[in-house]
Scaffold this motif. Structure first.
Motif, PDB file in Angstrom:
ATOM      1  N   UNK A   1       1.672  22.144  -0.828  1.00  0.00           N
ATOM      2  CA  UNK A   1       1.828  21.589  -2.175  1.00  0.00           C
ATOM      3  C   UNK A   1       3.147  20.830  -2.321  1.00  0.00           C
ATOM      4  N   UNK A   2       4.195  21.346  -1.677  1.00  0.00           N
ATOM      5  CA  UNK A   2       5.476  20.646  -1.772  1.00  0.00           C
ATOM      6  C   UNK A   2       5.419  19.308  -1.041  1.00  0.00           C
ATOM      7  N   UNK A   3       4.759  19.288   0.123  1.00  0.00           N
ATOM      8  CA  UNK A   3       4.646  18.028   0.868  1.00  0.00           C
ATOM      9  C   UNK A   3       3.762  17.022   0.126  1.00  0.00           C
ATOM     10  N   UNK A   4       2.756  17.513  -0.587  1.00  0.00           N
ATOM     11  CA  UNK A   4       1.957  16.629  -1.434  1.00  0.00           C
ATOM     12  C   UNK A   4       2.831  16.044  -2.536  1.00  0.00           C
ATOM     13  N   UNK A   5       3.678  16.892  -3.131  1.00  0.00           N
ATOM     14  CA  UNK A   5       4.565  16.399  -4.192  1.00  0.00           C
ATOM     15  C   UNK A   5       5.554  15.382  -3.647  1.00  0.00           C
ATOM     16  N   UNK A   6       6.013  15.554  -2.397  1.00  0.00           N
ATOM     17  CA  UNK A   6       6.911  14.575  -1.773  1.00  0.00           C
ATOM     18  C   UNK A   6       6.220  13.217  -1.644  1.00  0.00           C
ATOM     19  N   UNK A   7       4.953  13.246  -1.233  1.00  0.00           N
ATOM     20  CA  UNK A   7       4.189  11.999  -1.130  1.00  0.00           C
ATOM     21  C   UNK A   7       4.052  11.335  -2.493  1.00  0.00           C
ATOM     22  N   UNK A   8       3.748  12.129  -3.502  1.00  0.00           N
ATOM     23  CA  UNK A   8       3.570  11.577  -4.850  1.00  0.00           C
ATOM     24  C   UNK A   8       4.873  11.011  -5.398  1.00  0.00           C
ATOM     25  N   UNK A   9       5.980  11.706  -5.148  1.00  0.00           N
ATOM     26  CA  UNK A   9       7.284  11.214  -5.599  1.00  0.00           C
ATOM     27  C   UNK A   9       7.606   9.888  -4.916  1.00  0.00           C
ATOM     28  N   UNK A  10       7.394   9.841  -3.605  1.00  0.00           N
ATOM     29  CA  UNK A  10       7.654   8.605  -2.851  1.00  0.00           C
ATOM     30  C   UNK A  10       6.814   7.456  -3.407  1.00  0.00           C
ATOM     31  N   UNK A  11       5.519   7.724  -3.625  1.00  0.00           N
ATOM     32  CA  UNK A  11       4.642   6.672  -4.143  1.00  0.00           C
ATOM     33  C   UNK A  11       5.047   6.232  -5.547  1.00  0.00           C
ATOM     34  N   UNK A  12       5.489   7.157  -6.369  1.00  0.00           N
ATOM     35  CA  UNK A  12       5.930   6.785  -7.718  1.00  0.00           C
ATOM     36  C   UNK A  12       7.165   5.887  -7.660  1.00  0.00           C
ATOM     37  N   UNK A  13       8.095   6.209  -6.785  1.00  0.00           N
ATOM     38  CA  UNK A  13       9.263   5.335  -6.600  1.00  0.00           C
ATOM     39  C   UNK A  13       8.823   3.972  -6.062  1.00  0.00           C
ATOM     40  N   UNK A  14       7.850   3.993  -5.155  1.00  0.00           N
ATOM     41  CA  UNK A  14       7.346   2.741  -4.577  1.00  0.00           C
ATOM     42  C   UNK A  14       6.688   1.878  -5.654  1.00  0.00           C
TER      43      UNK A  14
ATOM     44  N   UNK B   1       0.841  -1.199   0.000  1.00  0.00           N
ATOM     45  CA  UNK B   1       0.000   0.000   0.000  1.00  0.00           C
ATOM     46  C   UNK B   1       0.877   1.250   0.000  1.00  0.00           C
ATOM     47  N   UNK B   2       0.537   2.195  -0.866  1.00  0.00           N
ATOM     48  CA  UNK B   2       1.242   3.472  -0.918  1.00  0.00           C
ATOM     49  C   UNK B   2       0.799   4.415   0.186  1.00  0.00           C
ATOM     50  N   UNK B   3       1.446   5.567   0.250  1.00  0.00           N
ATOM     51  CA  UNK B   3       1.166   6.541   1.302  1.00  0.00           C
ATOM     52  C   UNK B   3      -0.109   7.329   1.015  1.00  0.00           C
ATOM     53  N   UNK B   4      -0.778   7.732   2.091  1.00  0.00           N
ATOM     54  CA  UNK B   4      -1.935   8.618   1.975  1.00  0.00           C
ATOM     55  C   UNK B   4      -1.458  10.047   1.736  1.00  0.00           C
ATOM     56  N   UNK B   5      -2.266  10.884   1.097  1.00  0.00           N
ATOM     57  CA  UNK B   5      -1.908  12.296   0.992  1.00  0.00           C
ATOM     58  C   UNK B   5      -1.874  12.918   2.384  1.00  0.00           C
TER      59      UNK B   5
ATOM     60  N   UNK C   1       5.437  -7.197  -7.399  1.00  0.00           N
ATOM     61  CA  UNK C   1       4.562  -7.047  -6.242  1.00  0.00           C
ATOM     62  C   UNK C   1       3.377  -6.160  -6.622  1.00  0.00           C
ATOM     63  N   UNK C   2       2.214  -6.480  -6.120  1.00  0.00           N
ATOM     64  CA  UNK C   2       1.039  -5.645  -6.364  1.00  0.00           C
ATOM     65  C   UNK C   2       1.155  -4.353  -5.564  1.00  0.00           C
ATOM     66  N   UNK C   3       0.563  -3.291  -6.109  1.00  0.00           N
ATOM     67  CA  UNK C   3       0.605  -1.979  -5.457  1.00  0.00           C
ATOM     68  C   UNK C   3      -0.757  -1.311  -5.563  1.00  0.00           C
ATOM     69  N   UNK C   4      -1.148  -0.613  -4.511  1.00  0.00           N
ATOM     70  CA  UNK C   4      -2.331   0.248  -4.584  1.00  0.00           C
ATOM     71  C   UNK C   4      -2.164   1.393  -3.599  1.00  0.00           C
ATOM     72  N   UNK C   5      -2.894   2.461  -3.838  1.00  0.00           N
ATOM     73  CA  UNK C   5      -2.968   3.545  -2.864  1.00  0.00           C
ATOM     74  C   UNK C   5      -4.371   4.123  -2.905  1.00  0.00           C
ATOM     75  N   UNK C   6      -4.639   5.086  -2.035  1.00  0.00           N
ATOM     76  CA  UNK C   6      -5.968   5.669  -1.903  1.00  0.00           C
ATOM     77  C   UNK C   6      -5.997   7.104  -2.427  1.00  0.00           C
ATOM     78  N   UNK C   7      -5.078   7.444  -3.307  1.00  0.00           N
ATOM     79  CA  UNK C   7      -4.971   8.818  -3.797  1.00  0.00           C
ATOM     80  C   UNK C   7      -6.281   9.301  -4.410  1.00  0.00           C
ATOM     81  N   UNK C   8      -6.826   8.530  -5.332  1.00  0.00           N
ATOM     82  CA  UNK C   8      -8.039   8.969  -6.033  1.00  0.00           C
ATOM     83  C   UNK C   8      -9.234   9.069  -5.093  1.00  0.00           C
TER      84      UNK C   8
END
Length: 244
Positions: free
Chosen positions: A169-182, A122-126, A191-198
């Motif tokens: 906005x920068x902290x949101x971008x940090x979360x998105x960058x982390x999730x993209x790397x993940x 599971x990826x990080x929450x916003x 490995x399967x991946x999902x997050x709750x971004x949407x």
């Protein structure tokens, strides 16, 4: 199907109750979810076999005992929203965010490889500490400075945070960058991946929807029947899409 979930305190939403079951879209007959929440658990703690929480051994023991068909693992939120700032402001380490994210995920990848079972990550929450810079700073600094006895040192940390703490906005971008790397890490290892971004994000602002933000100082998504239902349904969506 037996599902074993491991995560930091942000994994509490996978906790099943009789009330939550009534609001799920999935038929959970024959599905058992066993949720293990480790408050304060961090990815970087996996790199230390003698860490305070002992997560490495506890998780491997639980897998051996429960014998799940699939494991969902969700760590990283504490690393990003607290550990990152502890290293930056308390330990005064000099590093780039991308460097830190990739180093953290290397530890994560090495740990997941040891699990020996089908894995859903599971990826990080916003971030929910938005729309109030003071609230975000005060909550973060309270936790990262709680063990600092030297008041002058604590004051230096606070002053630096007031000057440098990143914007919403920068902290949101940090979360998105982390999730993209993940996601990239998961894809490379099948490995399967999902997050709750949407599900959690207001697409007009790019920030978490106000319905999920607690009024009290807290970096957790609000806990409700609705929130637990969307977390559990999303997990089951991913498992069923991968395992059939």
């Amino acid at each position: 199907m037996k599902i074993l979930v491991f995560g930091d305190s942000h994994a509490l939403y996978f906790g099943m109750t009789e009330q939550v079951k009534r609001y799920l879209k999935h038929n959970i007959e024959g599905i058992e979810i066993n949720n293990h929440v480790y408050a304060g658990g961090t990815i970087n703690g996996f790199g230390r076999r003698d860490s305070t929480l002992g997560l490495y051994d506890k998780i491997l023991y639980s897998i051996d005992e429960f014998k799940p068909d699939v494991v969902c693992i969700g760590f990283g939120q504490v690393d990003l929203e607290l550990g990152y700032y502890y290293k930056k402001y308390v330990k005064e380490e000099d590093f780039e965010f991308n460097e830190w994210a990739l180093s953290t995920l290397t530890v994560y990848s090495n740990f997941i490889k040891d699990l020996g079972v089908p894995v859903v990550v599971k990826g990080l929450n916003p971030p929910v500490l938005v729309s109030s810079r003071n609230k975000a700073i005060n909550y973060t600094r309270r936790i990262i400075t709680e063990n600092i006895k030297d008041k002058s040192k604590a004051k230096l940390v606070i002053n630096r945070m007031k000057a440098e703490f990143p914007s919403d906005l920068y902290r949101i971008s940090m979360t998105n960058i982390f999730n993209n790397h993940l996601k990239t890490m998961c894809s490379a290892n099948n490995w399967s991946y999902f997050d709750l971004h949407d599900e959690l994000t207001d697409l007009n602002t790019g920030m978490i929807r106000s319905a999920f933000i607690p009024t009290k100082p807290d970096h957790h998504v609000i806990d409700s029947i609705y929130v637990r239902s969307i977390f559990i349904d999303k997990l089951l969506d991913e498992i069923k899409s991968q395992l059939g």
